[in-house]
Every structure is written in C-alpha cells, then in structure tokens.
Design a protein around this motif. Sequence first.
Motif, short mmCIF file in Angstrom:
data_model
loop_
_atom_site.label_atom_id
_atom_site.label_comp_id
_atom_site.label_asym_id
_atom_site.label_seq_id
_atom_site.Cartn_x
_atom_site.Cartn_y
_atom_site.Cartn_z
N THR A 141 -0.66 1.40 6.93
CA THR A 141 -2.10 1.63 6.95
C THR A 141 -2.37 3.09 7.25
O THR A 141 -1.61 3.74 7.95
CB THR A 141 -2.79 0.76 8.02
OG1 THR A 141 -2.22 1.06 9.27
CG2 THR A 141 -2.62 -0.72 7.70
N TRP A 158 1.39 8.20 1.36
CA TRP A 158 0.73 6.90 1.26
C TRP A 158 -0.71 7.15 1.70
O TRP A 158 -0.95 7.59 2.83
CB TRP A 158 1.42 5.88 2.17
CG TRP A 158 0.71 4.57 2.24
CD1 TRP A 158 -0.15 4.15 3.20
CD2 TRP A 158 0.78 3.50 1.29
NE1 TRP A 158 -0.60 2.89 2.93
CE2 TRP A 158 -0.05 2.47 1.76
CE3 TRP A 158 1.46 3.33 0.10
CZ2 TRP A 158 -0.22 1.28 1.08
CZ3 TRP A 158 1.30 2.13 -0.58
CH2 TRP A 158 0.47 1.13 -0.09
N SER A 161 -3.82 2.98 0.71
CA SER A 161 -3.92 1.85 -0.22
C SER A 161 -2.89 1.92 -1.34
O SER A 161 -2.63 0.93 -1.99
CB SER A 161 -5.33 1.78 -0.82
OG SER A 161 -5.60 2.95 -1.57
N ARG A 162 -2.31 3.10 -1.57
CA ARG A 162 -1.32 3.22 -2.65
C ARG A 162 -0.47 4.47 -2.43
O ARG A 162 -0.83 5.38 -1.70
CB ARG A 162 -2.00 3.30 -4.01
CG ARG A 162 -2.82 4.56 -4.18
CD ARG A 162 -3.46 4.65 -5.58
NE ARG A 162 -4.20 5.88 -5.72
CZ ARG A 162 -3.66 7.06 -6.03
NH1 ARG A 162 -2.38 7.15 -6.25
NH2 ARG A 162 -4.40 8.15 -6.14
#
Length: 181
Positions: A141, A158, A161-162
């Motif tokens: 996260t 990161w 979310s991706r």
Amino acid sequence: MDAAVDIRPTYNPLGFAAAAAPIRAHVAGQGPFRLEWNQVLRVPVPPGEVMVVIWSAWLTKKFMGTSHALLQIEGGQQVGLEWKMPQTVFGKGKLTAAPLGPAVRLAGLDATDVPPDPGPRQLSAPHPVEPLVEMAATAPTGGAWHPDPTGRHPYRWWDGSRWTESASDGTNTFSDPVPGL
C-alpha cells in the motif's frame, strides 16, 4: 519453529572462480546466513509467508545475483530451494524448487551486511519466473520503491495501485515499461 527452508547454492562448473565468492541468505526476517557452495543449509522458519533473499558478492559488487522468493509455508512443511549464481556480475541469480535432502548444517547468523532495504517491510510480488512463488496475497500500500517484480532492475516504483515504469538501480532512476503487469 516446525517448518524449514533448505537452500543449496550452485554455480556453473565453468565459472569455478565463483567458488571464492561468499553467499548469503536472509530468510523470514532472520539473517544474514552464510551458505557454502553445493551444501544444503536448513533454516527453521515459522509457518506462513516467508520471504527468502539470496545474494553473493564479487570484488566491488556487494550484492550480486540477488534473488527473492515469497513462499507460503504450512506448519511442519519443508521447502527446498536451489540458487544458481549468474554467469556475470550484472546478472540475476536463478532461484528454483529443489528436492529435499539431508541438511549439511543448521543455519547460524553471519555478521555481514544485507542488501539495502527498499523501505517498510511490505511484501511485493516476486520475480514472475520463480516457480514456487505466487504474487503476494495483498499488494503493498502507498507509493514506495520495492524489489522489481520483473527482475530486470533492483527496484521498481509501486504507486499504491500498480507497478509503474519508474525503475532504479539504487542510485539512478530511469523509465522501463512493465509488460503484463
């Protein structure tokens, strides 16, 4: 601890100079452990998600062939891994499943450096070609640098979310699109 990871480091016989290179492993937050070439080291681990990181050093390259695997280990289970040293100092090590055999020795801590920690202890998706490993059940996260799941670079961004195209070698950042992620 009633589960264990057995690790056997190997190298190509034509790369006999590798026999002089030290090998280290960091397993389930423990370590580093010193491994011996072609000998099995058994590391007791708690059941659950276990991150395994294996690397070697050669001359001025402190973390050569660094490989990561995220394992899901049940109570009482033993997992065998074989790490093959890369052919070049810039290559990735290859971490694969290996048959279990008798352990040559039990793990003992070694007082050396570990590869740099890319940030908070959040598990990220390991290299996609490692057969034992599945993507982490929960993705990291928040935006942060994590080990590159493609294995092409030491770190990838990161964004929460991706995985992005931003990659880093720990000193420089650059753009490298992520196919399939």
